[in-house]
Design a protein around this motif. Structure first.
Motif, mmCIF file in Angstrom:
data_model
loop_
_atom_site.group_PDB
_atom_site.id
_atom_site.type_symbol
_atom_site.label_atom_id
_atom_site.label_comp_id
_atom_site.label_asym_id
_atom_site.label_seq_id
_atom_site.Cartn_x
_atom_site.Cartn_y
_atom_site.Cartn_z
ATOM 1 N N LEU A 98 -5.511 -2.536 -8.787
ATOM 2 C CA LEU A 98 -4.673 -2.981 -9.902
ATOM 3 C C LEU A 98 -3.434 -3.730 -9.433
ATOM 4 O O LEU A 98 -2.840 -4.480 -10.199
ATOM 5 C CB LEU A 98 -4.267 -1.775 -10.761
ATOM 6 C CG LEU A 98 -5.419 -1.234 -11.615
ATOM 7 C CD1 LEU A 98 -4.978 0.026 -12.337
ATOM 8 C CD2 LEU A 98 -5.874 -2.276 -12.625
ATOM 9 N N THR A 99 -3.033 -3.559 -8.163
ATOM 10 C CA THR A 99 -1.874 -4.315 -7.698
ATOM 11 C C THR A 99 -2.158 -5.815 -7.741
ATOM 12 O O THR A 99 -1.239 -6.626 -7.778
ATOM 13 C CB THR A 99 -1.493 -3.949 -6.252
ATOM 14 O OG1 THR A 99 -2.642 -4.124 -5.435
ATOM 15 C CG2 THR A 99 -1.021 -2.533 -6.174
ATOM 16 N N SER A 136 -11.402 -4.027 -11.451
ATOM 17 C CA SER A 136 -10.732 -2.985 -10.672
ATOM 18 C C SER A 136 -11.336 -1.628 -10.959
ATOM 19 O O SER A 136 -11.681 -0.871 -10.045
ATOM 20 C CB SER A 136 -9.243 -2.959 -11.020
ATOM 21 O OG SER A 136 -8.654 -4.168 -10.667
ATOM 22 N N ARG A 139 0.831 -1.205 0.000
ATOM 23 C CA ARG A 139 0.000 0.000 0.000
ATOM 24 C C ARG A 139 0.863 1.252 0.000
ATOM 25 O O ARG A 139 0.606 2.194 -0.752
ATOM 26 C CB ARG A 139 -0.889 0.002 1.238
ATOM 27 C CG ARG A 139 -1.990 -1.012 1.117
ATOM 28 C CD ARG A 139 -2.926 -0.924 2.282
ATOM 29 N NE ARG A 139 -3.882 -2.002 2.225
ATOM 30 C CZ ARG A 139 -4.494 -2.506 3.289
ATOM 31 N NH1 ARG A 139 -4.223 -2.020 4.478
ATOM 32 N NH2 ARG A 139 -5.367 -3.478 3.159
ATOM 33 N N VAL A 166 2.849 10.115 -9.514
ATOM 34 C CA VAL A 166 2.140 10.343 -10.785
ATOM 35 C C VAL A 166 1.387 11.666 -10.756
ATOM 36 O O VAL A 166 1.508 12.491 -11.662
ATOM 37 C CB VAL A 166 1.163 9.176 -11.062
ATOM 38 C CG1 VAL A 166 0.191 9.551 -12.168
ATOM 39 C CG2 VAL A 166 1.938 7.933 -11.454
ATOM 40 N N ILE A 211 2.467 1.722 -3.376
ATOM 41 C CA ILE A 211 1.510 2.190 -4.374
ATOM 42 C C ILE A 211 1.115 3.630 -4.112
ATOM 43 O O ILE A 211 0.959 4.427 -5.042
ATOM 44 C CB ILE A 211 0.263 1.268 -4.362
ATOM 45 C CG1 ILE A 211 0.636 -0.090 -4.936
ATOM 46 C CG2 ILE A 211 -0.863 1.882 -5.147
ATOM 47 C CD1 ILE A 211 1.235 -0.024 -6.319
ATOM 48 N N PHE A 252 -9.109 6.975 -6.805
ATOM 49 C CA PHE A 252 -7.767 6.604 -7.260
ATOM 50 C C PHE A 252 -7.080 5.635 -6.305
ATOM 51 O O PHE A 252 -6.326 4.768 -6.727
ATOM 52 C CB PHE A 252 -6.913 7.844 -7.492
ATOM 53 C CG PHE A 252 -7.301 8.531 -8.757
ATOM 54 C CD1 PHE A 252 -6.973 7.978 -9.985
ATOM 55 C CD2 PHE A 252 -8.041 9.690 -8.737
ATOM 56 C CE1 PHE A 252 -7.360 8.574 -11.156
ATOM 57 C CE2 PHE A 252 -8.432 10.298 -9.909
ATOM 58 C CZ PHE A 252 -8.087 9.744 -11.123
ATOM 59 N N LEU A 296 3.707 5.731 -5.477
ATOM 60 C CA LEU A 296 3.565 5.795 -6.934
ATOM 61 C C LEU A 296 2.470 6.788 -7.313
ATOM 62 O O LEU A 296 2.635 7.625 -8.211
ATOM 63 C CB LEU A 296 3.232 4.397 -7.471
ATOM 64 C CG LEU A 296 3.012 4.321 -8.977
ATOM 65 C CD1 LEU A 296 4.332 4.462 -9.705
ATOM 66 C CD2 LEU A 296 2.343 3.017 -9.348
ATOM 67 N N LEU A 297 1.354 6.684 -6.589
ATOM 68 C CA LEU A 297 0.215 7.553 -6.878
ATOM 69 C C LEU A 297 0.578 9.019 -6.670
ATOM 70 O O LEU A 297 0.290 9.880 -7.502
ATOM 71 C CB LEU A 297 -0.911 7.139 -5.923
ATOM 72 C CG LEU A 297 -2.355 7.314 -6.343
ATOM 73 C CD1 LEU A 297 -3.221 6.379 -5.535
ATOM 74 C CD2 LEU A 297 -2.802 8.725 -6.156
ATOM 75 N N PHE A 304 -5.882 2.185 -7.825
ATOM 76 C CA PHE A 304 -4.472 1.802 -7.824
ATOM 77 C C PHE A 304 -4.248 0.532 -7.012
ATOM 78 O O PHE A 304 -3.488 -0.346 -7.412
ATOM 79 C CB PHE A 304 -3.603 2.946 -7.276
ATOM 80 C CG PHE A 304 -3.194 3.931 -8.329
ATOM 81 C CD1 PHE A 304 -4.149 4.615 -9.051
ATOM 82 C CD2 PHE A 304 -1.858 4.164 -8.612
ATOM 83 C CE1 PHE A 304 -3.786 5.521 -10.042
ATOM 84 C CE2 PHE A 304 -1.478 5.065 -9.595
ATOM 85 C CZ PHE A 304 -2.451 5.746 -10.311
ATOM 86 N N LEU A 305 -4.931 0.456 -5.845
ATOM 87 C CA LEU A 305 -4.705 -0.719 -5.008
ATOM 88 C C LEU A 305 -5.402 -1.957 -5.571
ATOM 89 O O LEU A 305 -4.955 -3.074 -5.346
ATOM 90 C CB LEU A 305 -5.147 -0.430 -3.576
ATOM 91 C CG LEU A 305 -4.204 0.543 -2.872
ATOM 92 C CD1 LEU A 305 -4.755 0.951 -1.528
ATOM 93 C CD2 LEU A 305 -2.817 -0.084 -2.700
#
Lengths: 181, 226
Positions: free
Chosen positions: B73-74, B203, B4, B14, B7, B66, B10-11, B70-71
């Motif tokens: 898609l992991t 997702s 988490r 981005v 990610i 988001f 990453l979020l 995002f989580l």
């Protein structure tokens, strides 16, 4: 994750009952992301959107202004054009009037000139006629006297009487001529 | 659990980079980021809540969308392979956030009237309140967060289980049994790949549904009449 899996394998807890660290590790990302969007991303996005719409509205306003200006310019131009046309018409009219006046003046001048030339010519003719008359009179007189001298056999040249005779004869001739006219 | 944080990093990266240098005419990266933000802003927040309230609750809705996306898609990223939302903590926290948000919005907009309208809907003959009020209470204050949590959690858990099943079956058929079983292994592998794509859809869908439901709850709480 691995730790969680090991714990899950060892204790087999109910998956619907969260472990405390699960909650903690959920709250932290949530707060982080909330903060990110709230304080950073969305204000930036909003600023961009506002700026964009302001730009578009500005562009529309500018276009409207430009259009209004163009319209005003067109009206001005049309007005100027109408004025120019009126001016041209006036000038043309004036020119026609002036032209007529000039023509009349020229005609007058020409006729005056013609009259003058005619008068001069008549005077000249008259003068030449007078000159011819005088010459003719003298020559005719002497010719007549020569002829008469020849006829009567003596010279009449020096005679004053002969001159007077000729003059009288010519005068008679003139009067008869006038009477004949 | 570390997933988490990775990610989230990453979020943050981005969206930080995507909005760091905003231009009026967006480039490709900024355009993509804007498209994502606009999706939440226009088709969820402004559609359901209107411009004013939509803007108020946009940070919450965007965060939910988001983070969940995002989580989720992991779950299909090789090497991670488990959705951050397939452990109950995160769905529960998000559902709690949604719950707090709509109760707060309702109390703020109609102080006093909110709870009365919610529990005793106007225009209902009073004997019916005996039935309606418990139903409303349970649906509003218990079922809403519970369904939000479980819907997301179970979708991701089941997706994860399906993928695990397909891929471990493939491994089993191909390496442990061998021979003619390899064909079966190929079949399960193909199904596994297909369901990986399906997971992408799920997702997106779950992120959308979670956000949409939060927006709907907010809208109901903000509405003049129930």
């Amino acid at each position: 994750m691995l730790e969680a899996l090991i714990i899950a394998a060892e204790e087999k807890p109910n998956p619907l009952l969260p472990a405390w660290y699960d909650i903690v590790y959920s709250i932290i990302p949530f707060l982080l992301v909330l903060l990110l969007f709230w304080k950073v991303v969305l204000p930036r996005m909003q600023a961009t959107l506002d700026e964009r719409s302001a730009r578009i509205e500005g562009g529309i306003k500018q276009a409207e202004t430009a259009q209004a200006e163009a319209k005003a310019a067109l009206e001005e131009y049309n007005k100027l054009l109408a004025e120019a046309r009126a001016e041209a018409a006036k000038i043309r009219e004036q020119a026609r009037v002036d032209g007529g006046a000039i023509l009349a003046e020229l005609k007058e001048q020409a006729s005056a000139e013609a009259a003058r030339i005619t008068a001069t010519a008549q005077q000249q003719i008259e003068a030449e006629r007078q000159a011819a008359l005088v010459t003719l009179r003298a020559e005719v007189g002497s010719l007549a006297l020569d002829l008469a001298s020849g006829v009567i056999g003596e010279s009449l040249a020096d005679d004053a009487r002969a001159t007077a005779l000729v003059d009288r004869f010519l005068a008679d001739l003139e009067t008869s001529e006038k009477a004949a006219k | 659990m570390l997933v988490r944080l990775v990610i989230v990093a990453l979020l943050v990266l981005v969206f930080w980079l995507g909005t760091r240098n905003m231009k009026l005419v967006p480039g490709r990266f900024q355009g993509t980021v804007e498209m994502g933000l606009d999706f939440v802003r226009v088709s969820i927040a402004e559609d359901l809540l209107g411009k004013k309230d939509g803007r108020r609750f946009l940070p919450l809705l965007t965060t939910i969308f988001f983070l969940v996306l995002f989580l989720n898609l992991t779950g299909i990223i090789p090497g991670i392979n488990i959705a951050g939302t397939s452990v109950i903590g995160l769905p529960l926290v998000l559902a709690a956030a949604s719950y707090i948000a709509f109760i707060y919005a309702g109390l703020r907009k109609h102080p006093g009237a909110f709870l009365r309208n919610a529990l005793f809907p106007p225009g209902v003959p009073w004997p019916l309140y005996l039935i309606v009020t418990p139903i409303e209470f349970v649906s509003m204050f218990i079922l809403r967060p519970v369904t939000l949590t479980l819907r997301l959690l179970m979708n991701m858990v089941v997706g994860h289980l399906l993928l695990v099943l397909f891929f471990s079956a493939s491994a089993f058929f191909m390496t442990d049994l061998g021979g003619g079983w390899i064909l079966a292994g190929v079949g399960t592998q193909l199904f596994g790949i297909a369901f990986t794509f399906f997971e992408i859809l799920v997702s997106l869908l779950q992120a959308y549904v979670f956000t949409l439901l939060t927006a709907v709850y907010l809208q109901l709480a903000l509405a003049e009449e129930h």
